[in-house]
Design an enzyme around this catalytic site. Structure first.
Site, PDB file in Angstrom:
ATOM      1  N   SER A 233       0.884  -1.138  -0.061  1.00 58.12           N
ATOM      2  CA  SER A 233       0.102  -0.063  -0.050  1.00 58.12           C
ATOM      3  C   SER A 233       0.805   1.298   0.019  1.00 58.12           C
ATOM      4  O   SER A 233       0.330   2.229  -0.209  1.00 58.12           O
ATOM      5  CB  SER A 233      -0.859   0.032   1.222  1.00 58.12           C
ATOM      6  OG  SER A 233      -0.417  -0.421   2.391  1.00 58.12           O
TER       7      SER A 233
ATOM      8  N   GLU B  77      -9.123 -10.072   4.004  1.00 58.40           N
ATOM      9  CA  GLU B  77      -9.483  -8.876   3.751  1.00 58.40           C
ATOM     10  C   GLU B  77     -10.684  -8.737   3.045  1.00 58.40           C
ATOM     11  O   GLU B  77     -11.069  -9.292   2.033  1.00 58.40           O
ATOM     12  CB  GLU B  77      -8.317  -8.156   2.656  1.00 58.40           C
ATOM     13  CG  GLU B  77      -8.769  -6.639   2.374  1.00 58.40           C
ATOM     14  CD  GLU B  77      -7.785  -5.715   1.595  1.00 58.40           C
ATOM     15  OE1 GLU B  77      -7.820  -4.615   1.136  1.00 58.40           O
ATOM     16  OE2 GLU B  77      -6.674  -6.541   1.392  1.00 58.40           O
TER      17      GLU B  77
END
Length: 273
Positions: free
Chosen positions: A54, A191
């Protein structure tokens, strides 16, 4: 709140994380990509720091995680490791460094561990990456899995929507979780999947599960630091809780600095030599 175990260890390890899971103590995990942030997280006694891909989004401004390179990840991971004394540091293996080529996966993982000093690597996918997991583990490198929404596969799915909402995909995810445990992963990130599925997976395997948008029945939780601190303001999914609004505070502070400079109020006589 059960936090006796984690608060009484000098260094979090895979063994400590497994004991936390077994004893019902939730695991707290956040991302970091630089020395200063990692130092603060470690002082706060975070259990796991994820050097996430990320970083492609929040540090480099890319729209997806795909462009970040192995060299980029090693740079960020090295910065984090230099700051950390207690937390367990996990590094994402970036897109293209492990999919479809287990020898490349081993080479990439060895580079991350040797050049950054991290504690483990993380990769996305289920049964299809099991050969890469086997090779990495053969070198004694701990592996964290990642199922559900897998951002490196965004072009395959075409959306960041909740995954495994139908029974067929849910059964595959459960199967993949069991496969990853069997092959030796020490933990799994789940997730953006339904909370009841995350609970099923957590109960079906014996290793820790770390949820992000997966309900409260997982063994722990992870968020992106820049999201939970309000630094990134354009991202607000349902699962995100903002613990601060640093974005607005920084803008205000910088605006005040600009004003003081232009008004010749900074530096004053006490702030000069």
């Amino acid at each position: 709140m059960a936090d006796y175990l984690s608060s009484n260890v000098n260094k979090v390890t895979t063994n400590v994380l497994q004991r936390m899971r077994n004893e019902g103590e939730k695991i707290a995990m956040l991302t970091a990509y630089d020395y200063s942030t990692a130092k603060l997280l470690d002082l706060a006694k975070i259990d796991i720091i994820l050097v996430g891909d990320s970083a492609a989004n929040v540090m480099a401004g890319y729209k997806t995680t795909l462009p970040i390179t192995l060299d980029n990840m090693i740079y960020h991971a090295s910065s984090v490791v230099r700051a950390v004394e207690r937390a367990f540091v996990v590094v994402d293996m970036p897109f293209g460094t492990y999919q479809g080529n287990s020898k490349e996966a081993l080479h990439s993982a060895i580079r991350i561990m040797k050049e950054s000093g991290a504690d483990a690597v993380k990769l996305e996918g289920g049964e299809e990456v099991s050969e890469s997991i086997d090779r990495i583990l053969s070198a004694g490198i701990p592996v964290m899995g990642h199922l559900g929404l897998t951002p490196q596969s965004i072009n395959k799915f075409g959306t960041y929507a909740v995954r495994a909402t139908d029974e067929k995909e849910a059964e595959k995810l459960l199967h993949d979780a069991q496969i990853l445990e069997k092959h030796g992963c020490f933990a799994l990130v789940l997730e953006k999947i339904p909370a009841d599925l995350a609970k099923r997976v957590t109960e079906a395997i014996n290793i820790p599960t770390i949820g992000i948008g997966a309900g409260h029945d997982t063994s722990g939780q992870v968020l992106v630091f820049h999201d939970m601190m309000g630094i990134t303001q354009q991202f607000s999914p349902r699962f995100l809780r903002r613990y601060s609004n640093l974005g607005e505070e920084i803008i205000t502070a910088v605006s005040n600095y600009i004003h003081d400079v232009k008004a010749v109020d900074f530096p004053n006589e006490k702030e000069q030599y």
